[in-house]
Motif scaffolding. Sequence first.
Motif, PDB file in Angstrom:
ATOM      1  N   MET A   1       0.844  -1.204   0.000  1.00  0.00           N
ATOM      2  CA  MET A   1       0.000   0.000   0.000  1.00  0.00           C
ATOM      3  C   MET A   1       0.876   1.249   0.000  1.00  0.00           C
ATOM      4  N   ASP A   2       0.564   2.172  -0.900  1.00  0.00           N
ATOM      5  CA  ASP A   2       1.362   3.401  -0.976  1.00  0.00           C
ATOM      6  C   ASP A   2       0.577   4.647  -0.604  1.00  0.00           C
ATOM      7  N   SER A   3      -0.754   4.531  -0.454  1.00  0.00           N
ATOM      8  CA  SER A   3      -1.552   5.746  -0.252  1.00  0.00           C
ATOM      9  C   SER A   3      -2.917   5.420   0.350  1.00  0.00           C
ATOM     10  N   VAL A   4      -3.507   6.453   0.992  1.00  0.00           N
ATOM     11  CA  VAL A   4      -4.837   6.339   1.591  1.00  0.00           C
ATOM     12  C   VAL A   4      -5.696   7.487   1.079  1.00  0.00           C
ATOM     13  N   ILE A   5      -6.833   7.150   0.492  1.00  0.00           N
ATOM     14  CA  ILE A   5      -7.792   8.147   0.024  1.00  0.00           C
ATOM     15  C   ILE A   5      -8.972   8.137   0.996  1.00  0.00           C
ATOM     16  N   PHE A   6      -9.301   9.295   1.527  1.00  0.00           N
ATOM     17  CA  PHE A   6     -10.353   9.406   2.539  1.00  0.00           C
ATOM     18  C   PHE A   6     -11.611  10.051   1.984  1.00  0.00           C
ATOM     19  N   ASP A   7     -12.747   9.535   2.402  1.00  0.00           N
ATOM     20  CA  ASP A   7     -13.998  10.286   2.388  1.00  0.00           C
ATOM     21  C   ASP A   7     -13.851  11.360   3.474  1.00  0.00           C
ATOM     22  N   LEU A   8     -14.766  12.335   3.502  1.00  0.00           N
ATOM     23  CA  LEU A   8     -14.655  13.411   4.492  1.00  0.00           C
ATOM     24  C   LEU A   8     -15.758  13.307   5.562  1.00  0.00           C
ATOM     25  N   ASP A   9     -17.013  13.541   5.173  1.00  0.00           N
ATOM     26  CA  ASP A   9     -18.124  13.514   6.140  1.00  0.00           C
ATOM     27  C   ASP A   9     -18.340  12.098   6.675  1.00  0.00           C
ATOM     28  N   GLY A  10     -18.365  11.969   7.999  1.00  0.00           N
ATOM     29  CA  GLY A  10     -18.579  10.666   8.597  1.00  0.00           C
ATOM     30  C   GLY A  10     -17.326   9.814   8.659  1.00  0.00           C
ATOM     31  N   THR A  11     -16.222  10.358   8.167  1.00  0.00           N
ATOM     32  CA  THR A  11     -14.958   9.620   8.171  1.00  0.00           C
ATOM     33  C   THR A  11     -13.878  10.398   8.921  1.00  0.00           C
ATOM     34  N   ILE A  12     -13.720  11.681   8.550  1.00  0.00           N
ATOM     35  CA  ILE A  12     -12.740  12.537   9.214  1.00  0.00           C
ATOM     36  C   ILE A  12     -13.429  13.481  10.204  1.00  0.00           C
ATOM     37  N   TRP A  13     -14.639  13.945   9.832  1.00  0.00           N
ATOM     38  CA  TRP A  13     -15.349  14.869  10.720  1.00  0.00           C
ATOM     39  C   TRP A  13     -16.844  14.675  10.623  1.00  0.00           C
ATOM     40  N   ASP A  14     -17.560  15.273  11.582  1.00  0.00           N
ATOM     41  CA  ASP A  14     -19.018  15.353  11.578  1.00  0.00           C
ATOM     42  C   ASP A  14     -19.372  16.839  11.474  1.00  0.00           C
ATOM     43  N   PRO A  15     -19.794  17.299  10.281  1.00  0.00           N
ATOM     44  CA  PRO A  15     -20.085  18.718  10.072  1.00  0.00           C
ATOM     45  C   PRO A  15     -21.549  19.071  10.244  1.00  0.00           C
ATOM     46  N   ILE A  16     -22.394  18.097  10.607  1.00  0.00           N
ATOM     47  CA  ILE A  16     -23.840  18.268  10.468  1.00  0.00           C
ATOM     48  C   ILE A  16     -24.377  19.456  11.253  1.00  0.00           C
ATOM     49  N   ASP A  17     -23.971  19.622  12.500  1.00  0.00           N
ATOM     50  CA  ASP A  17     -24.545  20.703  13.301  1.00  0.00           C
ATOM     51  C   ASP A  17     -24.231  22.076  12.708  1.00  0.00           C
ATOM     52  N   THR A  18     -23.021  22.245  12.196  1.00  0.00           N
ATOM     53  CA  THR A  18     -22.651  23.513  11.551  1.00  0.00           C
ATOM     54  C   THR A  18     -23.430  23.713  10.265  1.00  0.00           C
ATOM     55  N   VAL A  19     -23.497  22.680   9.449  1.00  0.00           N
ATOM     56  CA  VAL A  19     -24.205  22.760   8.165  1.00  0.00           C
ATOM     57  C   VAL A  19     -25.696  22.992   8.393  1.00  0.00           C
ATOM     58  N   LEU A  20     -26.258  22.309   9.363  1.00  0.00           N
ATOM     59  CA  LEU A  20     -27.678  22.442   9.672  1.00  0.00           C
ATOM     60  C   LEU A  20     -28.020  23.881  10.057  1.00  0.00           C
ATOM     61  N   SER A  21     -27.195  24.486  10.874  1.00  0.00           N
ATOM     62  CA  SER A  21     -27.405  25.878  11.269  1.00  0.00           C
ATOM     63  C   SER A  21     -27.377  26.798  10.060  1.00  0.00           C
ATOM     64  N   ALA A  22     -26.423  26.574   9.159  1.00  0.00           N
ATOM     65  CA  ALA A  22     -26.296  27.417   7.964  1.00  0.00           C
ATOM     66  C   ALA A  22     -27.518  27.270   7.057  1.00  0.00           C
ATOM     67  N   TRP A  23     -27.929  26.032   6.801  1.00  0.00           N
ATOM     68  CA  TRP A  23     -29.053  25.808   5.895  1.00  0.00           C
ATOM     69  C   TRP A  23     -30.357  26.356   6.478  1.00  0.00           C
ATOM     70  N   ASN A  24     -30.561  26.177   7.762  1.00  0.00           N
ATOM     71  CA  ASN A  24     -31.798  26.679   8.375  1.00  0.00           C
ATOM     72  C   ASN A  24     -31.843  28.201   8.395  1.00  0.00           C
ATOM     73  N   ASN A  25     -30.686  28.847   8.427  1.00  0.00           N
ATOM     74  CA  ASN A  25     -30.655  30.304   8.301  1.00  0.00           C
ATOM     75  C   ASN A  25     -31.236  30.749   6.965  1.00  0.00           C
ATOM     76  N   VAL A  26     -30.931  29.994   5.920  1.00  0.00           N
ATOM     77  CA  VAL A  26     -31.458  30.301   4.581  1.00  0.00           C
ATOM     78  C   VAL A  26     -32.936  29.945   4.500  1.00  0.00           C
ATOM     79  N   ILE A  27     -33.292  28.774   5.021  1.00  0.00           N
ATOM     80  CA  ILE A  27     -34.675  28.289   4.934  1.00  0.00           C
ATOM     81  C   ILE A  27     -35.648  29.229   5.637  1.00  0.00           C
TER      82      ILE A  27
END
Length: 205
Positions: A1-27
């Motif tokens: 193995m020479d390399s690791v490719i990562f997903d981001l959401d649910g793998t490295i971080w949980d962004p949901i609370d921040t994203v949810l706040s942003a989207w509801n501001n628009v909604i």
Amino acid sequence: MDSVIFDLDGTIWDPIDTVLSAWNNVIRKSSLINSELTRKDFEGTMGLQMNEISRKLFPTLANTERQKIIKDCCEVEQSILEKNGGDLYPNVENVLKELSQKYKLYIVSNCQDGYIEAFYKSHRLDKYFLDFENPGRTGLSKGENIKLVIDRNNLSNPVYVGDTQGDLEAARFANIPFIYAEYGFGQVSQYDMKVKSFEELLRVF
């Protein structure tokens, strides 16, 4: 193995609370949507591309209306993520630092253009990654973007780490091993290896 490719959401971080706040501001400012989104709503969209997310979250809107709402939500989301970030899983930076001394690290996520850059800016983790890709830039599927990163960086033996069925399918499309991040958002029944925490990657590798 020479390399690791990562997903981001649910793998490295949980962004949901921040994203949810942003989207509801628009909604709240929209006359087209009567109720705000919940964390459960967002958890059900993890791993999907933005057009799929928009149809799932706003099924009653016309396509042009969905596109306008999504565009506005993503613009607000990016600015808030850059400032506030998301919730990194425990010891992410320490693990990335150690892994980067042995392997080349990359990110491929089903996100809009600018999202990974916002992650980098908020948490200053870009120094550990050599390249990234997403459908917001390429218009390609996750599997195609994985192959693009592999070809662009001349990788010979990469693995993909993710948490959803879509991540598994993308890794299979790219014909590389899949490591299931069991602590994330998705449920996956097939994998080559699985980890119960981000820290456990040090044991696997």
